[in-house]
Design a protein around this motif. Structure first.
Motif, PDB file in Angstrom:
ATOM      1  N   VAL A   1       0.850  -1.186   0.000  1.00  0.00           N
ATOM      2  CA  VAL A   1       0.000   0.000   0.000  1.00  0.00           C
ATOM      3  C   VAL A   1       0.885   1.235   0.000  1.00  0.00           C
ATOM      4  O   VAL A   1       1.893   1.286   0.698  1.00  0.00           O
TER       5      VAL A   1
ATOM      6  N   ILE B   1       0.675   5.177   0.896  1.00  0.00           N
ATOM      7  CA  ILE B   1      -0.122   6.238   1.496  1.00  0.00           C
ATOM      8  C   ILE B   1       0.699   7.530   1.486  1.00  0.00           C
ATOM      9  O   ILE B   1       1.908   7.513   1.219  1.00  0.00           O
TER      10      ILE B   1
ATOM     11  N   LYS C   1       1.461  10.014  -5.463  1.00  0.00           N
ATOM     12  CA  LYS C   1       1.036   8.606  -5.451  1.00  0.00           C
ATOM     13  C   LYS C   1       0.429   8.189  -6.792  1.00  0.00           C
ATOM     14  O   LYS C   1       0.792   7.162  -7.361  1.00  0.00           O
TER      15      LYS C   1
ATOM     16  N   ILE D   1      -1.408  -0.702  -4.079  1.00  0.00           N
ATOM     17  CA  ILE D   1      -2.672  -0.010  -3.812  1.00  0.00           C
ATOM     18  C   ILE D   1      -2.422   1.377  -3.243  1.00  0.00           C
ATOM     19  O   ILE D   1      -1.730   1.520  -2.232  1.00  0.00           O
TER      20      ILE D   1
ATOM     21  N   THR E   1      -4.396   4.255  -1.369  1.00  0.00           N
ATOM     22  CA  THR E   1      -5.676   4.431  -0.671  1.00  0.00           C
ATOM     23  C   THR E   1      -5.532   5.415   0.485  1.00  0.00           C
ATOM     24  O   THR E   1      -4.447   5.616   1.022  1.00  0.00           O
TER      25      THR E   1
ATOM     26  N   ALA F   1      -6.051  -0.284   4.595  1.00  0.00           N
ATOM     27  CA  ALA F   1      -4.604  -0.397   4.297  1.00  0.00           C
ATOM     28  C   ALA F   1      -3.953  -1.382   5.262  1.00  0.00           C
ATOM     29  O   ALA F   1      -3.177  -2.254   4.878  1.00  0.00           O
TER      30      ALA F   1
ATOM     31  N   SER G   1      -2.650  -5.103   3.542  1.00  0.00           N
ATOM     32  CA  SER G   1      -1.287  -5.064   2.997  1.00  0.00           C
ATOM     33  C   SER G   1      -0.264  -5.850   3.804  1.00  0.00           C
ATOM     34  O   SER G   1      -0.429  -6.112   4.987  1.00  0.00           O
TER      35      SER G   1
ATOM     36  N   VAL H   1       3.886  -1.225   3.782  1.00  0.00           N
ATOM     37  CA  VAL H   1       3.373   0.131   3.560  1.00  0.00           C
ATOM     38  C   VAL H   1       4.516   1.049   3.129  1.00  0.00           C
ATOM     39  O   VAL H   1       5.613   1.000   3.704  1.00  0.00           O
TER      40      VAL H   1
ATOM     41  N   THR I   1       3.663  -3.938   7.367  1.00  0.00           N
ATOM     42  CA  THR I   1       2.428  -3.309   7.825  1.00  0.00           C
ATOM     43  C   THR I   1       2.288  -3.322   9.350  1.00  0.00           C
ATOM     44  O   THR I   1       1.926  -2.311   9.950  1.00  0.00           O
TER      45      THR I   1
END
Ligand code: ADP
Ligand code: ADP
Length: 229
Positions: A33, A35, A42, A193, A195, A201, A205, A208, A222
Motif C-alpha cells: 500500500v 499512502i 502517489k 494499492i 488508498t 490499508a 497489505s 506500507v 504493515t
C-alpha cells in the motif's frame, strides 16, 4: 520473484519535482500500500508504472526485464499490469459483459467464449452474478467500480495497480468494493494499492510505503508501520 520494480524514478512537471528518486519492488503474492498526503505523487507513480506518464530518469522492470520507454512496449504490457482508476469509466453504451470482454478479445486476441466464462465467474465473485446484461447506467457507483475491477481482472494481469478506487464512491458502497480487494489479497493476488482508507490499508497489505512530496520517507512491514507510537 519480483513482479514489478521501479528504480530511481524521477518525474518533473516543468520545474516542479513530482517524484524524486523513488524505488520500490513488489514480489509475487505481495500486497503493498502507498499512502501519503494529497499531491505527494502517489497517482503519478502508479501511472508511471502503467506507462501512462513519461519520466525524466529511472527504470522499470517487469518480471525481471527492463521495460523500454515506448508506447508499443507499454501497449503489450498494460494487460499484464492491470490498473483500476478512481473514475471507473465503463463504456456507457456497452453491457457489463461487453465492457469486460472487449479488451481480452480485441487487445489480447482471446476467444470470446473463454473470456465470457471467466467474466461470468468474476462477476459472481464480486457479488454481481446476473448483472452481465445490464448497462452501466443501471448500476450504482460501487457496482460500476466492481465491474471495472472485473474488466481489469479479465485480462489476467500479473499485478494489479489500484489508484484510490473508492475515492469517488458514496460512503455506503465503499465497503462492498474494499471487500472485493480483501478477497483478492486473501488469494495472494499481487497488488500495489493507493488508498486513504487506513483501516483497509492495515488489513489488506503486507508492506506500507509512505510518500511525501515525491519522496519515500518510510517503508515498513504493515504490522511495524501501524504499531509505532
Ligand atoms: P497524489 O496522487 O499523491 O494526490 P498526484 O500524483 O496526483 O498526487 O500529484 C502530484 C503532484 O503533481 C501534484 O502537485 C499535482 O498538482 C501535480 N500534477 C499531477 N498531474 C499533473 C499534470 N498533468 N501537470 C502538472 N502537474 C501535475
Ligand atoms: P467499438 O470498438 O465496439 O466501436 P469502442 O472501443 O470504439 O467500441 O468504444 C465504444 C464507445 O465507448 C465509444 O462511444 C467511445 O467513445 C466510448 N469510449 C471509449 N473509451 C472510453 C472510456 N475510456 N470511457 C468511457 N467511454 C469510452
Amino acid at each position: 520473484d519480483m513482479v514489478l520494480e521501479a528504480r530511481n524514478l524521477s518525474k518533473r512537471y516543468g520545474n516542479q519535482k513530482i517524484l524524486d528518486n523513488v524505488s520500490l519492488q513488489i514480489a509475487e503474492g505481495e500486497v503493498v500500500v502507498i499512502i501519503g498526503p494529497s499531491g505527494s505523487g502517489k497517482s503519478t507513480l502508479l501511472r508511471i508504472l502503467n506507462g501512462l506518464e513519461d519520466i525524466q530518469s529511472g527504470e522499470i522492470y517487469f518480471q525481471g526485464r527492463k521495460v523500454e520507454a515506448n508506447e508499443q512496449v507499454w501497449q503489450k504490457l498494460r494487460p499484464e499490469i492491470g490498473m483500476v482508476f478512481q473514475s471507473y469509466d465503463l463504456f456507457p453504451n456497452k453491457t457489463v459483459l461487453e465492457n469486460c470482454t472487449v479488451a481480452p478479445v480485441k487487445v489480447q486476441g482471446r476467444k470470446l467464449e473463454e473470456v465470457r466464462g471467466l467474466v461470468e465467474r468474476l462477476l459472481e465473485k464480486v457479488g454481481l452474478a446476473g448483472y452481465a446484461d445490464r448497462m452501466p447506467s443501471q448500476l450504482s457507483g460501487g457496482q460500476q467500480q466492481r465491474v471495472a475491477i472485473v474488466r481489469t481482472l479479465a485480462m489476467q494481469p500479473k499485478v494489479l495497480l489500484l489508484d484510490e478506487i473508492t475515492a469517488a464512491l458514496d460512503p455506503e458502497v465503499v465497503q462492498d468494493v474494499l471487500r472485493v480487494i480483501l478477497d483478492l489479497a486473501e488469494e495472494k493476488t499481487t497488488m500495489l494499492i493507493v488508498t486513504h482508507e487506513m483501516g483497509f490499508a492495515r488489513q489488506v497489505s503486507d508492506r506500507v510505503i509512505f510518500l511525501d512530496r515525491g519522496v519515500i520517507v518510510e517503508e515498513a512491514a504493515t504490522d511495524k508501520f501501524f504499531d509505532k507510537p
